[in-house]
Design an enzyme around this catalytic site. Structure first.
Site, short mmCIF file in Angstrom:
data_model
loop_
_atom_site.label_atom_id
_atom_site.label_comp_id
_atom_site.label_asym_id
_atom_site.label_seq_id
_atom_site.Cartn_x
_atom_site.Cartn_y
_atom_site.Cartn_z
N LEU A 202 1.44 0.95 -2.93
CA LEU A 202 1.68 0.03 -1.81
C LEU A 202 3.17 -0.16 -1.66
O LEU A 202 3.84 -0.48 -2.64
CB LEU A 202 1.11 -1.36 -2.12
CG LEU A 202 -0.38 -1.58 -2.18
CD1 LEU A 202 -0.63 -3.01 -2.68
CD2 LEU A 202 -1.02 -1.39 -0.82
N HIS A 203 3.70 0.03 -0.46
CA HIS A 203 5.12 -0.27 -0.28
C HIS A 203 5.49 -0.64 1.15
O HIS A 203 6.63 -0.99 1.41
CB HIS A 203 5.98 0.91 -0.73
CG HIS A 203 5.92 2.05 0.22
ND1 HIS A 203 4.88 2.93 0.24
CD2 HIS A 203 6.76 2.44 1.21
CE1 HIS A 203 5.08 3.82 1.21
NE2 HIS A 203 6.21 3.55 1.82
N ARG A 204 4.55 -0.56 2.09
CA ARG A 204 4.90 -0.86 3.49
C ARG A 204 5.36 -2.30 3.63
O ARG A 204 4.69 -3.21 3.12
CB ARG A 204 3.68 -0.71 4.40
CG ARG A 204 3.16 0.65 4.46
CD ARG A 204 3.42 1.34 5.78
NE ARG A 204 3.33 2.75 5.48
CZ ARG A 204 4.29 3.63 5.66
NH1 ARG A 204 5.43 3.28 6.19
NH2 ARG A 204 4.12 4.88 5.31
N ASP A 276 -0.96 2.76 1.15
CA ASP A 276 -0.47 2.58 2.52
C ASP A 276 0.56 3.65 2.86
O ASP A 276 1.28 3.55 3.85
CB ASP A 276 0.09 1.16 2.74
CG ASP A 276 1.23 0.81 1.79
OD1 ASP A 276 1.72 1.71 1.07
OD2 ASP A 276 1.64 -0.36 1.79
#
Ligand code: UD1
Length: 358
Positions: A202-204, A276
């Protein structure tokens, strides 16, 4: 001379086969790293593992706001272009470095080639969408990875003569390195068994930059962790947020970012991947591994059509429902057209033809 550019983690995987194919053909090349990603774990390990040459030029721009980062790349890149006067600048993907270099080159009347052209989420709140649209409209050569790309570009009025459907160079890297990745049996390092664990990234900004959004997703991961091991190699942006807000998902193993080979090996034998990321949606499709995409939209519809990828949205209920659907039947293994490990040679054929006799 051709000037190739990388800036951030996903660029390395897409450009490595192109850089190596240009070199293999003995075409003159200057290779530039903007330094958007600079950590050992976000950058150096990828160069080693993907067997990329050392960059000829390192711009060292680092992190910053969008405007700062983009402006720093442009300011540092302009003299490099003036110095080397390349015939073509090749950029990949949708990161800030991609747009910054494309814009700088086109203002100097240097033609740009865009690798991974035409993808659209139709969500202009994503920085990547802005970068994609603008880079495509600046480019002279547009290399398309999936049929939706051609359709999107046509609707935006781009001349079809500039478009080249060559396939996906990220899958070239996957094909080259999968055997080595599996040999390492990276799951053993974490005491995991093949086909029994879930792997998360996850990094958005939309998912990790507000405490409520991040806590909602983590609560879904905690629920999944009751039924299977959940391994979460966390991007530095996400680690910073977890620490700042004191969030520690129960039962979820949060670890440092992994290198290319360990991540690829873990992905190939995961029971389920939740992400994501854009590239991971594609890699799981090529591997035939079920993927739950923690977003409301995807710019890569071919991964949904292939049946491996499910769009979950970002609510706890949506994520758990998609995970249940993904686990219900084995993921299909038909690959999208031209995701065959030979995209880079096709792409460099086009470049060679475009440049003409040396
Ligand atoms: C960028 C891309 C995104 C891509 C992602 C892959 C843009 C707009 N976004 O997002 O499309 O999916 O890369 O990872 O270009 N940081 C480090 N070490 C690094 C790099 C970053 O610690 O080597 C930290 C910094 O605190 C930085 C933050 O991560 O502020 C975000 O980095 P940045 O390059 O701005 O964007 P990403 O979130 O990585």
């Amino acid at each position: 001379m051709i000037l190739t550019v990388v800036g951030a983690r996903p660029n390395f995987v897409k450009m490595a086969p192109i850089i190596s194919e240009i070199n293999r053909r003995g075409m003159p090349q200057i290779f530039v790293h903007t330094g958007q990603h600079y950590d050992e774990k976000m950058s150096a390990v990828f160069f080693d593992e993907l067997k990329m040459p050392r960059p000829d030029v390192y711009l060292g721009v680092g992190s910053g706001s969008h405007a700062q980062q983009t402006a720093r790349v442009m300011t540092a890149f302009e003299p490099v272009l003036i110095d080397h006067d390349p015939k073509l600048v090749v950029v990949a993907g949708d990161v800030n470095s991609t747009l910054a270099c494309a814009l700088t080159a086109s203002k100097l009347h240097i033609p740009v080639a865009h690798v991974e052209a035409g993808l659209r989420s139709f969500d202009r709140t994503m920085p990547e969408e802005i970068n994609r649209v603008l880079t495509d409209h600046l480019a002279e050569l547009l290399f398309i990875t999936e049929p939706s790309g051609r359709e999107n570009l046509r609707k935006e009025g781009i001349d079809p003569a500039k478009m080249h459907f060559v396939g996906n160079t990220m899958i070239d890297s996957l094909e080259s390195f999968l055997p080595r990745a599996l040999e390492r049996q990276p799951w053993q390092t974490f005491g995991l068994h093949p086909d029994e664990y879930a792997l998360v990234t996850l990094h958005r900004p939309a998912n990790v930059d507000t405490p409520d959004a991040l806590a909602e997703i983590l609560s879904a991961l905690e629920e999944l962790a009751r039924w299977q091991p959940v391994l979460f190699p966390a991007h530095p942006r996400t680690v910073a947020r977890l620490q700042a807000w004191g969030l520690q998902p129960r039962g979820v193993r949060v670890i440092e970012p992994l290198g290319y080979l360990d991540f690829l090996g873990l992905m190939a034998r995961a029971r389920l991947v939740l992400t994501d990321s854009g590239g991971i949606q594609e890699e799981t499709t090529a591997l035939g591994v079920p993927c739950v995409t923690v977003r409301e939209n995807t710019e890569r519809p071919v991964t949904i059509e292939a049946g491996t990828n499910q769009l979950a949205g970002t609510s706890r209920g949506g994520i758990l429902a998609a995970a249940a659907r993904a686990g219900a039947k084995p993921a299909p293994t038909t690959r999208p057209e031209l995701w065959d490990g030979r995209a880079a040679p096709r792409l460099v054929d086009v470049i060679e033809g475009w440049i003409g006799p040396r």
